[in-house]
Scaffold this active site. Structure first.
Site, PDB file in Angstrom:
ATOM      1  N   TYR A 146      58.125   5.211   4.804  1.00  0.00           N
ATOM      2  CA  TYR A 146      57.274   4.276   5.587  1.00  0.00           C
ATOM      3  C   TYR A 146      57.940   2.872   5.757  1.00  0.00           C
ATOM      4  O   TYR A 146      57.469   1.980   6.644  1.00  0.00           O
ATOM      5  CB  TYR A 146      55.889   4.066   4.650  1.00  0.00           C
ATOM      6  CG  TYR A 146      55.079   5.301   4.999  1.00  0.00           C
ATOM      7  CD1 TYR A 146      55.148   6.878   4.715  1.00  0.00           C
ATOM      8  CD2 TYR A 146      53.757   5.271   5.573  1.00  0.00           C
ATOM      9  CE1 TYR A 146      54.324   7.485   4.814  1.00  0.00           C
ATOM     10  CE2 TYR A 146      52.708   6.028   5.981  1.00  0.00           C
ATOM     11  CZ  TYR A 146      53.066   7.203   5.568  1.00  0.00           C
ATOM     12  OH  TYR A 146      52.241   8.202   5.777  1.00  0.00           O
ATOM     13  N   LYS A 196      61.751  16.892  -3.976  1.00  0.00           N
ATOM     14  CA  LYS A 196      62.735  17.715  -3.305  1.00  0.00           C
ATOM     15  C   LYS A 196      64.268  17.519  -4.094  1.00  0.00           C
ATOM     16  O   LYS A 196      65.083  17.244  -3.106  1.00  0.00           O
ATOM     17  CB  LYS A 196      62.737  17.519  -1.763  1.00  0.00           C
ATOM     18  CG  LYS A 196      63.241  18.279  -0.933  1.00  0.00           C
ATOM     19  CD  LYS A 196      62.783  19.936  -0.862  1.00  0.00           C
ATOM     20  CE  LYS A 196      63.462  20.694   0.029  1.00  0.00           C
ATOM     21  NZ  LYS A 196      62.888  21.876  -0.211  1.00  0.00           N
ATOM     22  N   ASP A 228      57.914  21.681  -1.154  1.00  0.00           N
ATOM     23  CA  ASP A 228      57.492  22.962  -0.216  1.00  0.00           C
ATOM     24  C   ASP A 228      56.653  23.996  -1.141  1.00  0.00           C
ATOM     25  O   ASP A 228      55.595  24.570  -0.699  1.00  0.00           O
ATOM     26  CB  ASP A 228      58.571  23.786   0.359  1.00  0.00           C
ATOM     27  CG  ASP A 228      59.899  23.827  -0.715  1.00  0.00           C
ATOM     28  OD1 ASP A 228      59.708  23.388  -1.713  1.00  0.00           O
ATOM     29  OD2 ASP A 228      60.745  24.416  -0.357  1.00  0.00           O
ATOM     30  N   ASP A 252      51.206  11.489   1.224  1.00  0.00           N
ATOM     31  CA  ASP A 252      50.442  11.431   2.333  1.00  0.00           C
ATOM     32  C   ASP A 252      50.045  12.979   2.925  1.00  0.00           C
ATOM     33  O   ASP A 252      48.942  13.397   3.307  1.00  0.00           O
ATOM     34  CB  ASP A 252      51.172  10.927   3.508  1.00  0.00           C
ATOM     35  CG  ASP A 252      50.480  10.911   4.985  1.00  0.00           C
ATOM     36  OD1 ASP A 252      49.235  10.476   4.936  1.00  0.00           O
ATOM     37  OD2 ASP A 252      51.242  11.295   5.890  1.00  0.00           O
ATOM     38  N   ASP A 256      46.163  15.110   2.208  1.00  0.00           N
ATOM     39  CA  ASP A 256      45.605  15.727   3.298  1.00  0.00           C
ATOM     40  C   ASP A 256      45.213  17.372   3.110  1.00  0.00           C
ATOM     41  O   ASP A 256      43.959  17.918   3.388  1.00  0.00           O
ATOM     42  CB  ASP A 256      45.999  15.669   4.734  1.00  0.00           C
ATOM     43  CG  ASP A 256      45.599  14.566   5.458  1.00  0.00           C
ATOM     44  OD1 ASP A 256      45.057  13.736   4.736  1.00  0.00           O
ATOM     45  OD2 ASP A 256      45.783  14.453   6.944  1.00  0.00           O
TER      46      ASP A 256
HETATM   47  C1  IPM Z   1      46.647   7.711   5.115  1.00  0.00           C
HETATM   48  C2  IPM Z   1      46.862   7.608   6.502  1.00  0.00           C
HETATM   49  C3  IPM Z   1      48.066   6.559   6.798  1.00  0.00           C
HETATM   50  C4  IPM Z   1      49.218   7.100   6.108  1.00  0.00           C
HETATM   51  C5  IPM Z   1      48.368   6.384   8.120  1.00  0.00           C
HETATM   52  C6  IPM Z   1      47.186   5.850   9.203  1.00  0.00           C
HETATM   53  C7  IPM Z   1      49.210   5.283   8.395  1.00  0.00           C
HETATM   54  O1  IPM Z   1      47.545   8.934   7.029  1.00  0.00           O
HETATM   55  O2  IPM Z   1      46.186   6.674   4.470  1.00  0.00           O
HETATM   56  O3  IPM Z   1      47.041   8.666   4.667  1.00  0.00           O
HETATM   57  O4  IPM Z   1      49.947   7.711   6.890  1.00  0.00           O
HETATM   58  O5  IPM Z   1      49.557   6.443   5.028  1.00  0.00           O
HETATM   59 MN    MN Z   2      47.514  10.597   5.693  1.00  0.00          MN
END
Ligand code: IPM
Ligand code: MN
Length: 368
Positions: A146, A196, A228, A252, A256
């Site tokens: 990032y 990794k 993975d 990240d 999710d």
């Molecule tokens: C999160 C989001 C952010 C990230 C984006 C919106 C920049 O996906 O907070 O997980 O990738 O960190």
């Molecule tokens: Mn995210």
């Protein structure tokens, strides 16, 4: 009532942000009254709302407001209206990433909890999630791909060359690892480093650094998993994990995935922390423009973010526990917003759900 002990910057943002924030502030009021403290809540503009009003996603006055506060209670940002802006000006990137960097929020805690009563909401087969689960992802938040340099696109031959850099230094790994170990001490005492290391140099440094720090925490068991494989194990048997420690991008992606497996994004809070007490607390889900303004969004992620904030930035652990108990109680007794209702089941709106949680806190049934 006790004196004001600190100031909170309230940044509702876009989409469902304002309505779940309004509902959450009712819960805040109930918990302040029942636990005898009072914070100062100050609203500021962020995201698309700030672009519309001030021309940028993170106006200077919002940064100043955050600087003068002990914590930020953040809603969500973004939506179709701002999607055609250049990527660098879009609400998500232009508000969240600078906030993380400016305030040195290097540790991101993302608990993914599936309540036993809600196992039907998980996309996984019931036998894989029987009894629910509770996994904490600790994501490094200010390093890796990032922010690593170089980060650029340059002309090359007839085309272009784009580069992102995954770079980590020992101290960056150490400070977030400490957060993960300390969190594990209050949980099941297991940390799994996601890396990794069969391919990446930076992962080798992660392994070495985390292993060395583990000596300070003899009560914690540490193991390692390739990213993975971690992605696979999260859908096979999420309950096997306690704390997953991840570099920025791995965290990240896996957070999710863990959120999806936990049934609804509408339930999951998060905390972004730096060196001191300051923190930014936000729901893990996005601004959900498709349901914004309808009064049906699940406020629990925002309400549990409030609980994390009271606990971690204000040391109000009992208040936080009473919010968590009120949420668990409402769920146990069948209160459902649309995202967590079974097909055909009656559901409550944003305000009704928050109202029930506030009522439980006020009546003391939020106390353990
Ligand atoms: C999160 C989001 C952010 C990230 C984006 C919106 C920049 O996906 O907070 O997980 O990738 O960190
Ligand atoms: Mn995210």
């Amino acid at each position: 009532m006790a004196e004001a002990k600190g100031k909170v910057a309230v940044l509702s943002g876009d989409g469902i942000g304002p309505e779940v924030m309004e509902a959450t502030l009712r819960v805040a009021e109930a918990v302040e009254t029942s636990h005898g403290f009072k914070l100062e809540w100050k609203k500021g503009l962020v995201g698309g709302a700030a672009i519309d009003a001030k021309g940028k996603a993170l106006p200077d006055e919002t940064v100043e407001l955050c600087k003068s506060s002990t914590a930020v209670l953040f809603g969500s940002v973004g939506g179709p209206k701002w999607e055609s802006l250049p990527p660098n000006e879009q609400p998500e990137r232009a508000a969240l990433l600078p906030l993380r960097k400016i305030f040195g929020l290097f540790a991101n805690l993302r608990p993914a909890v599936l309540y036993p009563e809600l196992t039907g909401c998980s996309p996984l087969r019931p036998e894989r999630v029987a009894g629910g689960f509770d996994v904490l992802i600790v994501r490094e938040l200010t390093g890796g791909l990032y922010f690593g340099q170089p980060k650029e696109t340059v002309k090359k031959g007839s085309g272009e060359r784009a580069v992102d850099t995954m770079a980590y230094e020992t101290h960056e790994i150490e400070r977030v690892t400490e957060v993960a170990f300390r969190a594990a001490e209050e949980r099941k005492k297991r940390v799994t480093l996601v890396d990794k290391a069969n391919v990446l140099e930076s992962s080798l440094l992660w392994r070495k650094t985390v292993k060395a720090l583990a000596a300070k925490y003899p009560g914690i068991s540490l193991d390692f998993i390739y990213v993975d494989n971690a992605a696979m194990q999260l859908v096979r048997d999420p309950g096997r994990f306690d704390v997953l420690l991840c570099e920025n991008l791995f965290g990240d992606i896996l957070s999710d995935e863990a959120a999806a497996v936990a049934g609804s994004l509408g339930m999951l809070p998060s905390a972004s922390l730096g060196q001191g007490r300051f923190g930014l607390y936000e729901p893990s889900g996005g601004s959900a423009p498709d349901i914004a303004g309808k009064g049906i969004a699940n406020p629990i992620a925002q309400i549990l973010s409030l609980a994390l904030m009271l606990d971690m930035s204000f040391g109000q652990r009992a208040a936080a526990e009473s919010i968590r108990a009120a949420v668990a109680g409402a769920i146990r007794e069948g209160w459902r917003t649309a995202d967590i209702a079974s097909p055909g089941e009656k559901s409550q709106g944003t305000r009704e759900m928050a109202g029930e949680i506030a009522r439980r806190i006020a009546s003391g049934s939020g106390k353990r």
